[in-house]
Design a protein around this motif. Sequence first.
Motif, PDB file in Angstrom:
ATOM      1  N   VAL A 195       0.984  -1.082   0.130  1.00  0.00           N
ATOM      2  CA  VAL A 195      -0.010  -0.094   0.098  1.00  0.00           C
ATOM      3  C   VAL A 195       0.654   1.090  -0.155  1.00  0.00           C
ATOM      4  O   VAL A 195       0.530   2.298  -0.698  1.00  0.00           O
ATOM      5  N   ASP A 196       1.878   1.210   0.700  1.00  0.00           N
ATOM      6  CA  ASP A 196       3.035   2.459   0.940  1.00  0.00           C
ATOM      7  C   ASP A 196       3.602   2.720  -0.541  1.00  0.00           C
ATOM      8  O   ASP A 196       3.938   3.607  -0.755  1.00  0.00           O
ATOM      9  N   GLY A 197       3.506   1.623  -1.547  1.00  0.00           N
ATOM     10  CA  GLY A 197       4.075   1.931  -2.620  1.00  0.00           C
ATOM     11  C   GLY A 197       3.234   2.304  -3.757  1.00  0.00           C
ATOM     12  O   GLY A 197       3.528   2.676  -4.892  1.00  0.00           O
ATOM     13  N   LEU A 198       1.920   2.484  -3.395  1.00  0.00           N
ATOM     14  CA  LEU A 198       0.970   3.163  -4.393  1.00  0.00           C
ATOM     15  C   LEU A 198       1.309   4.364  -4.678  1.00  0.00           C
ATOM     16  O   LEU A 198       1.992   5.189  -4.053  1.00  0.00           O
ATOM     17  N   ASP A 199       0.617   4.886  -5.705  1.00  0.00           N
ATOM     18  CA  ASP A 199       0.688   6.392  -6.345  1.00  0.00           C
ATOM     19  C   ASP A 199       0.184   7.244  -5.031  1.00  0.00           C
ATOM     20  O   ASP A 199      -0.791   6.817  -4.439  1.00  0.00           O
ATOM     21  N   PRO A 200       0.727   8.369  -4.612  1.00  0.00           N
ATOM     22  CA  PRO A 200       0.455   9.292  -3.624  1.00  0.00           C
ATOM     23  C   PRO A 200      -0.994   9.550  -3.456  1.00  0.00           C
ATOM     24  O   PRO A 200      -1.687   9.248  -2.124  1.00  0.00           O
TER      25      PRO A 200
END
Length: 400
Positions: A72-77
Motif C-alpha cells: 500500500v505504501d508503494g501506491l501512487d500518492p
Amino acid sequence: MDLGDGPGQYPAMLDMLSRELHGIRALGLLRLHEAALVELPGVLARSTGVDGRPGPGEVDTHAVEEALRRAVDGLDPGQREVGRITFGLLPGTRALPAKERRNRAAGLAGISVDRFRKHQEKLLIRQVAAAILAAAASGAPGTRGSATGPGSVALAPASWPSPETGKGPTTPGLSRSPVSVPAGRHRVDTPFPHGEVTITLHVAPIELIEGVDVLVSSENVYFEMSKTFRRTVSGSLRRAGAKKDAGGRIVDDVIAQQLRAWSERSAPPGLPVAPGTVAVTSAGALAAHGVRRIFHAAVTTPCATGNGYETAPEAVAEAVRRIFDLAGEERDSGEVPLRSVALPLFGAGRGGLSARRSAEAILGALEVALAADPDWSVHLVTRNPGSAGAVLDALAARRR
C-alpha cells in the motif's frame, strides 16, 4: 503454483490473491487470524525463501500485515491514503468496521460509496495484489524506494525489465511475446536515433495518473466524448474531470462542455475533423491530481457499417506530432509550465488497432517529436495488462 512458471500463470495468481485481499479488507486487521488465506502465505514464503505453505492455523499475521503495508505504501500518492484507510493501516482506522472504512475511503477519493465499492475499491485491491506478487518475484516482499520512484513496482518474471529500475542488462531480454504486466508504473530506457529516452509505462486507468501535466484522450473525428459510464479513456477522463456534488452526481460536465465549445469555434458544424486533429481543454477536477491540461486527439473514424471504429496508424502518428507541437507552444508561451505528457494506446480498444501496432505508431512519431525537443517526460498508459505487454514488446524490438 510457482512464481517462475511463466507469464501465463500470472493472471490466475493475481485473481486468487485479490480475492484473499478482499477477505482481509472485510475482516479487518484485528481479525486477520480468522482469514482463510491460501495463496498469500505461499507467495510470502516464496519471496523469503521459505519452502512449502503454512498449514491451517499457521498463518503469520505479522508477515501478512507487513507485506500489505509495504504494498500500500508503494501506491501512487493519491491512492496511498485511500489504501491505508481501506485496509485499516492508517492510525485510528485499525479497529473500524469494514463499512466505516469504506465510507471514509470513498470520501477521501471524492466519489460516492457505491461507486467506490463497485470500481475504485476493486481496482485498488488488485493493484495491491500486483505489488505483492511483483515484490515476491523480485525476492524481496514489498520492495519500495526503488529507482523507479514512489508507486513503482517490480516487473516479473526475470525476462521483464530489472525489478529495480527497468534498466541494465535485463532490458534487451524483454519478452518477444506479449505478457501480462503487473499493475503499477514501470520505467524502460528506450533507444531513439537522437539518444536513449526513458519511457514510463503505467498499467492503470488513465484517470488515476497523478503529477503528469498533460493527459491525452482518444476521441472520434466528431470530437464526441464517450458517455461517463463507459470505461474508455474518453469516458473515464470525462467522468473524472467533472465537478460532482457530495453524493457523486455530476453537476458540471466541465471537460465535455469545453470540448464542445472548441468544436463550435474551430470545426465545421456536423462534419468530421481531419484525423490527427488535437483540441485542448482544461483538466477540470483532475487539476487536483496535478494535471494541467487534457489534450483530445481525434484518431478514430466510425465504420460505415456497424458500431465499431477504424483507426489509421497515420492518424495516430499525426496526433502525436500535433500533441507535442501544441504542448511546446503552450510551454514556450510561459503561461503553463508543461513538461510531461501521458499518451493512451490510440485505437487499441474499439478502434481496430492492435496494442502492438498502436505502440509502434506512437513510438515512431515520438522519434520525430523528441528529436526536435528531447526534454519531454513521456508516459504511456493502459489499464490492460496484456496491452502493456505489447508495449514492452514494441519497446524491446527497438533494441534488436
